[in-house]
Design an enzyme around this catalytic site. Structure first.
Site, PDB file in Angstrom:
ATOM      1  N   CYS A 128      15.941  -0.150 -26.695  1.00 26.82           N
ATOM      2  CA  CYS A 128      15.437  -1.390 -27.340  1.00 26.82           C
ATOM      3  C   CYS A 128      16.107  -2.620 -26.890  1.00 26.82           C
ATOM      4  CB  CYS A 128      15.758  -1.371 -28.872  1.00 26.82           C
ATOM      5  SG  CYS A 128      15.152   0.243 -29.756  1.00 26.82           S
ATOM      6  N   HIS A 273      15.058  -8.063 -32.142  1.00 26.91           N
ATOM      7  CA  HIS A 273      14.612  -6.765 -32.080  1.00 26.91           C
ATOM      8  C   HIS A 273      14.122  -6.415 -33.560  1.00 26.91           C
ATOM      9  CE1 HIS A 273      13.534  -2.850 -31.496  1.00 26.91           C
ATOM     10  NE2 HIS A 273      14.587  -2.229 -31.847  1.00 26.91           N
ATOM     11  N   ASN A 303       8.966  -0.684 -35.490  1.00 25.43           N
ATOM     12  CA  ASN A 303      10.090  -0.735 -34.371  1.00 25.43           C
ATOM     13  C   ASN A 303       9.135  -0.096 -32.983  1.00 25.43           C
ATOM     14  OD1 ASN A 303      11.766  -0.618 -32.489  1.00 25.43           O
ATOM     15  ND2 ASN A 303      13.388   0.597 -33.721  1.00 25.43           N
TER      16      ASN A 303
HETATM   17  N1  ACO Z   1      10.776   8.177 -47.608  1.00 21.07           N
HETATM   18  C1  ACO Z   1      11.433   8.449 -48.714  1.00 21.07           C
HETATM   19  N2  ACO Z   1      12.807   8.905 -48.897  1.00 21.07           N
HETATM   20  C2  ACO Z   1      13.552   8.833 -47.624  1.00 21.07           C
HETATM   21  C3  ACO Z   1      12.956   8.217 -46.371  1.00 21.07           C
HETATM   22  C4  ACO Z   1      11.550   8.028 -46.554  1.00 21.07           C
HETATM   23  N3  ACO Z   1      10.888   7.806 -45.317  1.00 21.07           N
HETATM   24  N4  ACO Z   1      13.840   8.523 -45.573  1.00 21.07           N
HETATM   25  C5  ACO Z   1      14.888   8.667 -46.116  1.00 21.07           C
HETATM   26  N5  ACO Z   1      14.755   9.121 -47.181  1.00 21.07           N
HETATM   27  C6  ACO Z   1      15.693   9.193 -48.314  1.00 21.07           C
HETATM   28  C7  ACO Z   1      16.956  10.221 -47.932  1.00 21.07           C
HETATM   29  O1  ACO Z   1      16.507  11.525 -47.649  1.00 21.07           O
HETATM   30  C8  ACO Z   1      17.980   9.923 -48.914  1.00 21.07           C
HETATM   31  O2  ACO Z   1      17.683  10.613 -50.028  1.00 21.07           O
HETATM   32  P1  ACO Z   1      19.006  11.304 -50.780  1.00 21.07           P
HETATM   33  O3  ACO Z   1      19.691  10.208 -51.221  1.00 21.07           O
HETATM   34  O4  ACO Z   1      18.234  12.278 -51.758  1.00 21.07           O
HETATM   35  O5  ACO Z   1      19.644  12.153 -49.845  1.00 21.07           O
HETATM   36  C9  ACO Z   1      17.709   8.357 -49.259  1.00 21.07           C
HETATM   37  O6  ACO Z   1      16.329   8.223 -48.848  1.00 21.07           O
HETATM   38  C10 ACO Z   1      18.704   7.275 -48.634  1.00 21.07           C
HETATM   39  O7  ACO Z   1      18.727   7.500 -47.452  1.00 21.07           O
HETATM   40  P2  ACO Z   1      19.569   6.609 -46.520  1.00 21.07           P
HETATM   41  O8  ACO Z   1      19.679   7.298 -45.119  1.00 21.07           O
HETATM   42  O9  ACO Z   1      20.578   6.488 -47.280  1.00 21.07           O
HETATM   43  O10 ACO Z   1      18.636   5.349 -46.405  1.00 21.07           O
HETATM   44  P3  ACO Z   1      18.842   3.996 -45.826  1.00 21.07           P
HETATM   45  O11 ACO Z   1      18.853   3.038 -46.918  1.00 21.07           O
HETATM   46  O12 ACO Z   1      20.234   3.917 -45.034  1.00 21.07           O
HETATM   47  O13 ACO Z   1      17.761   3.618 -44.687  1.00 21.07           O
HETATM   48  C11 ACO Z   1      17.219   3.681 -42.555  1.00 21.07           C
HETATM   49  C12 ACO Z   1      17.714   4.615 -43.848  1.00 21.07           C
HETATM   50  C13 ACO Z   1      15.922   2.897 -42.811  1.00 21.07           C
HETATM   51  C14 ACO Z   1      16.608   4.671 -41.431  1.00 21.07           C
HETATM   52  C15 ACO Z   1      18.539   2.813 -42.093  1.00 21.07           C
HETATM   53  O14 ACO Z   1      19.699   3.826 -42.253  1.00 21.07           O
HETATM   54  C16 ACO Z   1      18.141   1.931 -40.856  1.00 21.07           C
HETATM   55  O15 ACO Z   1      17.471   1.253 -40.860  1.00 21.07           O
HETATM   56  N6  ACO Z   1      18.879   2.541 -39.824  1.00 21.07           N
HETATM   57  C17 ACO Z   1      18.891   1.800 -38.554  1.00 21.07           C
HETATM   58  C18 ACO Z   1      17.758   2.349 -37.780  1.00 21.07           C
HETATM   59  C19 ACO Z   1      17.420   1.527 -36.641  1.00 21.07           C
HETATM   60  O16 ACO Z   1      17.447   0.527 -36.459  1.00 21.07           O
HETATM   61  N7  ACO Z   1      16.868   2.296 -35.721  1.00 21.07           N
HETATM   62  C20 ACO Z   1      16.508   1.771 -34.356  1.00 21.07           C
HETATM   63  C21 ACO Z   1      17.473   1.107 -33.430  1.00 21.07           C
HETATM   64  S1  ACO Z   1      17.482   1.038 -32.101  1.00 21.07           S
HETATM   65  C22 ACO Z   1      15.934   1.424 -31.489  1.00 21.07           C
HETATM   66  O17 ACO Z   1      15.080   0.596 -31.971  1.00 21.07           O
HETATM   67  C23 ACO Z   1      15.780   2.691 -30.552  1.00 21.07           C
END
Ligand code: ACO
Length: 346
Positions: A128, A273, A303
């Site tokens: 990215c 990004h 993204n």
């Molecule tokens: N729908 C519903 N529930 C979901 C989903 C979904 N799509 N995805 C996860 N959950 C649930 C999980 O299972 C979890 O449930 P649990 O508590 O019962 O176990 C709960 O939601 C919370 O999950 P978390 O992982 O704690 O959610 P968080 O608030 O951290 O958000 C996310 C997750 C959005 C992936 C976040 O961690 C994030 O944005 N990380 C960075 C991602 C990123 O930037 N990636 C790319 C960067 S580099 C590139 O672009 C290649």
């Protein structure tokens, strides 16, 4: 007084697939909800390419749109995009989702379709952050060799083909698209500052496991007789990437401003990004910057990895929200882990 080299973005273009997939549509197919995706990421929809579209198709279209803009706005003497393409010295493509593994490069495929017969072509693998790396690489290549003048820098991705559609925590985050800029070298004696002002490129390979496509490379190759249960897909440690991203964005913005002795008030836009709006808001809070300084279009495109920053630049440019002389800070982060930023005087 010596001659000053400038590297200016002369035109921009983008291409996104027609098919728009809303959060609600995804929620019909998997255990998620529009509200969860929106509240955790700022995403409302993403574009998904048709099965017969590859990264080079979107990259070509974005590049063509940039060349057409240059011709239409009269920023070059050439009168057609075809003529302008034949003057290109280099084509750099940033992509994590190339048409083919290893070779040929996606850049060569786009070079052929543009009939850019005088251009070199190569891909950059910095996930990215690829566009940030690409812009600096392009400026470096143009700066060596008096005759080199023009380079296309393209970010293009078909991420929908490299996500696990059974993993709701990653598949909802990504979309397909491409953006391109035409970078031109000018040598002048006038001292007005314009174009690419400064770049920072950084990496933290210790975090490589946090965002990885494990299957298919030389570390984990396919072998004859293998039964393919899944296509290669992105595996992500969401929390680790989130924490890294907030720190990376904060560090790059702070360092770029500090080294150029600038403040947030000097910036017209910060173009980050587009991975998660919450990452941007957290970085803005840490820096004490107003969130309105950050341009966000993640709600519509999700993204798109290396394409997200050039898509955002094209959107700002075509909506006439950029004026000559505006100072812009682009900041990227991604798999590798890589991160970096470009300060650009528009
Ligand atoms: N729908 C519903 N529930 C979901 C989903 C979904 N799509 N995805 C996860 N959950 C649930 C999980 O299972 C979890 O449930 P649990 O508590 O019962 O176990 C709960 O939601 C919370 O999950 P978390 O992982 O704690 O959610 P968080 O608030 O951290 O958000 C996310 C997750 C959005 C992936 C976040 O961690 C994030 O944005 N990380 C960075 C991602 C990123 O930037 N990636 C790319 C960067 S580099 C590139 O672009 C290649």
């Amino acid at each position: 007084m010596g001659v000053i080299l400038r590297f200016e973005i002369k035109a921009t273009g983008r291409a996104v697939p027609q098919r728009r997939v809303s959060n609600e549509e995804l929620a019909q197919r998997m255990d998620t909800s529009g509200e969860w995706i929106w509240s955790h990421t700022g995403i409302r929809a993403r574009r998904i390419a048709s099965v017969d579209t590859a990264s080079s198709d979107l990259g070509f279209e974005a590049a063509w749109n940039a060349l057409r803009m240059a011709v239409e706005q009269g920023v070059c003497v050439e009168r057609t995009p075809e003529e302008l393409a034949s003057t290109l010295d280099m084509i750099i493509v940033a992509t994590t989702t190339p048409d083919f593994y290893g070779c040929p490069s996606t850049a060569c495929l786009i070079q052929n379709r543009l009939r850019a017969k005088n251009a070199g072509a190569m891909d950059i693998s910095a996930a990215c952050s690829g566009f940030i790396y690409g812009l600096e690489t392009a400026a470096g290549i143009l700066s060596v060799g008096k005759e080199r003048k023009r380079c296309l820098v393209i970010g293009c991705e078909i991420l929908s083909r490299f996500v696990d559609w059974n993993d709701r925590s990653t598949c909802v985050l990504f979309g397909d698209g491409a953006g391109a800029v035409l970078l031109e070298k000018t040598d002048t004696k006038d001292t007005e500052v314009r174009g690419l002002l400064r770049t920072i490129l950084r990496a933290d390979g210790a975090g490589s496991e946090n965002l990885v496509i494990k299957k298919g490379g030389s570390r984990n190759a396919y072998h004859a007789g293998d039964i393919f249960e899944f296509a290669p897909f992105i595996e992500m440690n969401g929390h680790a990437v989130y924490n890294f991203a907030v720190s990376a964005v904060t560090e790059i913005i702070r360092d770029l401003l500090q080294v150029e002795r600038l403040s947030v008030d000097d910036l017209r836009w910060i173009v980050p990004h587009q991975a998660n709006a919450r990452i941007v808001h957290a970085a803005a809070k840490r820096l004490g910057f107003p969130p309105e300084k950050f341009f966000l279009n993640i709600d519509e495109y999700a993204n798109t990895s290396a394409a997200s920053i050039p898509i955002a630049l094209d959107e700002l440019n075509r909506e006439r929200r950029l004026k000559k002389g505006d100072l812009i800070l682009c900041v990227g982060f991604g798999a590798g882990l890589t991160y970096g930023g470009n300060l650009i005087v528009w």
